[in-house]
Design a protein around this motif. Structure first.
Motif, PDB file in Angstrom:
ATOM      1  N   GLU A   2     -22.244  48.931   4.241  1.00 52.57           N
ATOM      2  CA  GLU A   2     -23.034  49.684   3.269  1.00 52.57           C
ATOM      3  C   GLU A   2     -24.381  50.110   3.847  1.00 52.57           C
ATOM      4  OE1 GLU A   2     -24.642  47.840  -0.509  1.00 52.57           O
ATOM      5  OE2 GLU A   2     -23.031  49.081  -1.329  1.00 52.57           O
ATOM      6  N   SER A   3     -25.039  49.216   4.587  1.00 56.47           N
ATOM      7  CA  SER A   3     -26.340  49.550   5.166  1.00 56.47           C
ATOM      8  C   SER A   3     -26.230  50.676   6.188  1.00 56.47           C
ATOM      9  CB  SER A   3     -26.981  48.313   5.802  1.00 56.47           C
ATOM     10  OG  SER A   3     -26.249  47.878   6.932  1.00 56.47           O
ATOM     11  N   VAL A   4     -25.166  50.639   7.002  1.00 53.68           N
ATOM     12  CA  VAL A   4     -24.955  51.708   7.987  1.00 53.68           C
ATOM     13  C   VAL A   4     -24.628  53.027   7.285  1.00 53.68           C
ATOM     14  CG1 VAL A   4     -23.495  52.501   9.887  1.00 53.68           C
ATOM     15  CG2 VAL A   4     -24.209  50.112   9.782  1.00 53.68           C
ATOM     16  N   ALA A   5     -23.781  52.968   6.255  1.00 50.70           N
ATOM     17  CA  ALA A   5     -23.423  54.172   5.516  1.00 50.70           C
ATOM     18  C   ALA A   5     -24.652  54.818   4.891  1.00 50.70           C
ATOM     19  CB  ALA A   5     -22.390  53.837   4.435  1.00 50.70           C
ATOM     20  N   ASN A   6     -25.521  54.003   4.313  1.00 53.33           N
ATOM     21  CA  ASN A   6     -26.732  54.538   3.698  1.00 53.33           C
ATOM     22  C   ASN A   6     -27.659  55.162   4.733  1.00 53.33           C
ATOM     23  OD1 ASN A   6     -25.796  53.633   1.242  1.00 53.33           O
ATOM     24  ND2 ASN A   6     -27.029  51.777   1.230  1.00 53.33           N
ATOM     25  N   ALA A   7     -27.722  54.556   5.920  1.00 51.60           N
ATOM     26  CA  ALA A   7     -28.574  55.087   6.980  1.00 51.60           C
ATOM     27  C   ALA A   7     -28.017  56.394   7.541  1.00 51.60           C
ATOM     28  CB  ALA A   7     -28.722  54.051   8.096  1.00 51.60           C
ATOM     29  N   VAL A   8     -26.691  56.441   7.747  1.00 58.02           N
ATOM     30  CA  VAL A   8     -26.060  57.633   8.326  1.00 58.02           C
ATOM     31  C   VAL A   8     -26.069  58.793   7.345  1.00 58.02           C
ATOM     32  CG1 VAL A   8     -23.878  58.592   9.167  1.00 58.02           C
ATOM     33  CG2 VAL A   8     -24.626  56.332   9.923  1.00 58.02           C
ATOM     34  N   LEU A   9     -25.745  58.514   6.083  1.00 58.15           N
ATOM     35  CA  LEU A   9     -25.616  59.568   5.082  1.00 58.15           C
ATOM     36  C   LEU A   9     -26.929  59.912   4.410  1.00 58.15           C
ATOM     37  CD1 LEU A   9     -22.284  58.341   3.446  1.00 58.15           C
ATOM     38  CD2 LEU A   9     -22.570  60.042   5.250  1.00 58.15           C
ATOM     39  N   GLY A  10     -27.914  59.025   4.525  1.00 58.36           N
ATOM     40  CA  GLY A  10     -29.219  59.311   3.959  1.00 58.36           C
ATOM     41  C   GLY A  10     -29.325  59.122   2.463  1.00 58.36           C
ATOM     42  N   LEU A  11     -28.279  58.605   1.832  1.00 57.60           N
ATOM     43  CA  LEU A  11     -28.273  58.386   0.394  1.00 57.60           C
ATOM     44  C   LEU A  11     -27.678  57.011   0.100  1.00 57.60           C
ATOM     45  CD1 LEU A  11     -26.913  61.847  -0.844  1.00 57.60           C
ATOM     46  CD2 LEU A  11     -29.259  61.017  -1.077  1.00 57.60           C
ATOM     47  N   PRO A  12     -28.183  56.323  -0.917  1.00 64.27           N
ATOM     48  CA  PRO A  12     -27.573  55.042  -1.285  1.00 64.27           C
ATOM     49  C   PRO A  12     -26.156  55.238  -1.806  1.00 64.27           C
ATOM     50  CG  PRO A  12     -29.193  55.702  -2.927  1.00 64.27           C
ATOM     51  CD  PRO A  12     -29.321  56.665  -1.785  1.00 64.27           C
ATOM     52  N   LYS A  13     -25.222  54.491  -1.270  1.00 64.26           N
ATOM     53  CA  LYS A  13     -23.819  54.642  -1.642  1.00 64.26           C
ATOM     54  C   LYS A  13     -23.207  53.282  -1.974  1.00 64.26           C
ATOM     55  CE  LYS A  13     -22.663  59.078  -0.476  1.00 64.26           C
ATOM     56  NZ  LYS A  13     -21.824  60.014  -1.231  1.00 64.26           N
ATOM     57  N   LYS A  14     -22.368  53.263  -3.000  1.00 65.14           N
ATOM     58  CA  LYS A  14     -21.540  52.103  -3.257  1.00 65.14           C
ATOM     59  C   LYS A  14     -20.226  52.294  -2.521  1.00 65.14           C
ATOM     60  CE  LYS A  14     -23.375  51.139  -7.873  1.00 65.14           C
ATOM     61  NZ  LYS A  14     -23.041  51.007  -9.315  1.00 65.14           N
ATOM     62  N   LEU A  15     -19.692  51.220  -1.992  1.00 71.56           N
ATOM     63  CA  LEU A  15     -18.467  51.305  -1.209  1.00 71.56           C
ATOM     64  C   LEU A  15     -17.238  51.045  -2.067  1.00 71.56           C
ATOM     65  CD1 LEU A  15     -19.414  49.399   2.054  1.00 71.56           C
ATOM     66  CD2 LEU A  15     -19.229  51.858   1.738  1.00 71.56           C
ATOM     67  N   ARG A  16     -16.179  51.788  -1.810  1.00 74.07           N
ATOM     68  CA  ARG A  16     -14.896  51.522  -2.444  1.00 74.07           C
ATOM     69  C   ARG A  16     -13.801  51.779  -1.415  1.00 74.07           C
ATOM     70  NH1 ARG A  16     -15.237  53.619  -7.768  1.00 74.07           N
ATOM     71  NH2 ARG A  16     -16.511  51.756  -7.881  1.00 74.07           N
ATOM     72  N   PHE A  17     -13.028  50.740  -1.129  1.00 72.86           N
ATOM     73  CA  PHE A  17     -11.956  50.854  -0.149  1.00 72.86           C
ATOM     74  C   PHE A  17     -10.621  51.014  -0.868  1.00 72.86           C
ATOM     75  CE2 PHE A  17     -15.364  48.621   1.951  1.00 72.86           C
ATOM     76  CZ  PHE A  17     -15.396  49.203   3.205  1.00 72.86           C
ATOM     77  N   TYR A  18      -9.779  51.882  -0.348  1.00 74.59           N
ATOM     78  CA  TYR A  18      -8.462  52.096  -0.928  1.00 74.59           C
ATOM     79  C   TYR A  18      -7.457  52.349   0.187  1.00 74.59           C
ATOM     80  CZ  TYR A  18      -8.961  57.138  -0.086  1.00 74.59           C
ATOM     81  OH  TYR A  18      -9.110  58.364   0.507  1.00 74.59           O
ATOM     82  N   ASN A  19      -6.188  52.329  -0.199  1.00 71.56           N
ATOM     83  CA  ASN A  19      -5.108  52.604   0.748  1.00 71.56           C
ATOM     84  C   ASN A  19      -5.075  51.601   1.893  1.00 71.56           C
ATOM     85  OD1 ASN A  19      -2.862  54.019   1.684  1.00 71.56           O
ATOM     86  ND2 ASN A  19      -4.073  55.513   2.833  1.00 71.56           N
ATOM     87  N   LEU A  20      -5.158  50.295   1.530  1.00 68.88           N
ATOM     88  CA  LEU A  20      -5.009  49.256   2.550  1.00 68.88           C
ATOM     89  C   LEU A  20      -3.588  49.274   3.113  1.00 68.88           C
ATOM     90  CD1 LEU A  20      -7.649  48.245   1.103  1.00 68.88           C
ATOM     91  CD2 LEU A  20      -6.942  45.951   1.760  1.00 68.88           C
ATOM     92  N   ASP A  21      -3.433  48.685   4.281  1.00 69.32           N
ATOM     93  CA  ASP A  21      -2.131  48.708   4.944  1.00 69.32           C
ATOM     94  C   ASP A  21      -1.135  47.739   4.320  1.00 69.32           C
ATOM     95  OD1 ASP A  21      -3.904  46.754   5.869  1.00 69.32           O
ATOM     96  OD2 ASP A  21      -2.772  46.441   7.703  1.00 69.32           O
ATOM     97  N   GLU A  22      -1.573  46.944   3.340  1.00 62.75           N
ATOM     98  CA  GLU A  22      -0.673  46.017   2.657  1.00 62.75           C
ATOM     99  C   GLU A  22      -1.083  45.903   1.195  1.00 62.75           C
ATOM    100  OE1 GLU A  22       0.923  41.373   2.988  1.00 62.75           O
ATOM    101  OE2 GLU A  22      -0.816  42.029   4.138  1.00 62.75           O
ATOM    102  N   THR A  23      -0.089  45.947   0.294  1.00 67.40           N
ATOM    103  CA  THR A  23      -0.334  45.777  -1.134  1.00 67.40           C
ATOM    104  C   THR A  23       0.394  44.528  -1.616  1.00 67.40           C
ATOM    105  OG1 THR A  23      -0.536  48.171  -1.486  1.00 67.40           O
ATOM    106  CG2 THR A  23      -0.095  46.820  -3.420  1.00 67.40           C
ATOM    107  N   MET A  24      -0.317  43.697  -2.364  1.00 64.92           N
ATOM    108  CA  MET A  24       0.244  42.425  -2.803  1.00 64.92           C
ATOM    109  C   MET A  24       0.512  42.444  -4.301  1.00 64.92           C
ATOM    110  SD  MET A  24      -2.103  39.727  -0.685  1.00 64.92           S
ATOM    111  CE  MET A  24      -0.927  38.448  -1.124  1.00 64.92           C
ATOM    112  N   LEU A  25       1.462  41.612  -4.718  1.00 65.62           N
ATOM    113  CA  LEU A  25       1.705  41.376  -6.126  1.00 65.62           C
ATOM    114  C   LEU A  25       0.860  40.187  -6.572  1.00 65.62           C
ATOM    115  CD1 LEU A  25       5.603  41.725  -6.209  1.00 65.62           C
ATOM    116  CD2 LEU A  25       3.895  43.486  -6.729  1.00 65.62           C
ATOM    117  N   VAL A  26       0.631  40.099  -7.887  1.00 63.94           N
ATOM    118  CA  VAL A  26      -0.161  39.001  -8.424  1.00 63.94           C
ATOM    119  C   VAL A  26       0.463  37.654  -8.070  1.00 63.94           C
ATOM    120  CG1 VAL A  26      -0.991  37.917 -10.551  1.00 63.94           C
ATOM    121  CG2 VAL A  26      -1.095  40.401 -10.297  1.00 63.94           C
TER     122      VAL A  26
END
Length: 219
Positions: A81-105
């Motif tokens: 998050e700190s690197v993203a904010n520095a590179v993009l110049g704006l505060p950003k919240k992170l959200r990751f999707y499309n992981l290589d594995e999906t689990m069941l409950v």
């Protein structure tokens, strides 16, 4: 323990443990990899307040970074998050999707605690939104210096520091400006279960408790 080289020339390390492979990545190396990734995908990133990261794209760029994110998210996510904010110049919240594995409950166990995982399920219960204080600023009664503490991600508790980081004296603090709106976010309790097609007829439905925060809260 052995040293390897990433495809981008950044050193990273792994060490063997009794329960598998623990990924340990140098902080500066990790930050450099993230910076290279963001620079290479800047034209594909959203300009909203949320930075959505396609993990499969990141995996093609640097498998080592994905391994570290999944294994040590509490250490890796603030750096990302700190690197993203520095590179993009704006505060950003992170959200990751499309992981290589999906689990069941029903597949989740103690070994997944503290890991970054992707779960497929159905939301079966949703509570009312409420306020969550993200952090507090405490003033030391001995030296008058401020110390910030953050809400524990596991217990959702907010405690004063054990000692003052400035004078190292015993914990005599009072909370400063406790009603500052910037210190609060919205939270919501929910429960998810496996869908019917992923549940055996003779198996009891297992529910997984979760907390939604910020823009994920459903009104």
């Amino acid at each position: 323990r052995m040293d390897l080289e990433s495809p981008h020339g950044v050193e990273w390390k792994i060490k063997k443990a009794k329960l598998g492979v623990v990924v340990v990545m140098d902080e500066e190396a990790f930050k450099k990899e993230i910076e290279l990734f963001l620079d290479s995908t800047a034209d594909k990133l959203s300009h909203s307040k949320v930075l959505e990261v396609d993990v499969m794209r990141l995996l093609k760029f640097s498998p080592e970074v994905v391994d570290y994110l999944k294994a040590q998210p509490e250490a890796a996510l603030p750096l990302f998050e700190s690197v993203a904010n520095a590179v993009l110049g704006l505060p950003k919240k992170l959200r990751f999707y499309n992981l290589d594995e999906t689990m069941l409950v029903k597949e989740i166990s103690e070994e997944h605690k503290g890991k970054l995982i992707q779960i497929e399920g159905i939301l079966v219960q949703l509570g009312k939104p409420s306020f969550l204080k993200k952090y507090a600023v405490w003033c030391c009664l001995h030296c008058s210096e401020d110390t910030k503490t953050y809400t524990d991600s596991q217990e959702l508790t907010l405690k004063p520091p054990n000692s003052c980081k400035h004078c190292n004296r015993s914990p005599d603090f009072f909370e400063f400006d406790s009603k500052n709106a910037e210190r609060f976010t919205m939270q919501q309790f929910g429960i998810i279960q496996d869908s019917l097609e992923n549940t055996d007829a003779q198996t009891t439905h297992m529910g997984l408790e979760l907390w939604l925060e910020g823009d994920l809260v459903l009104w």
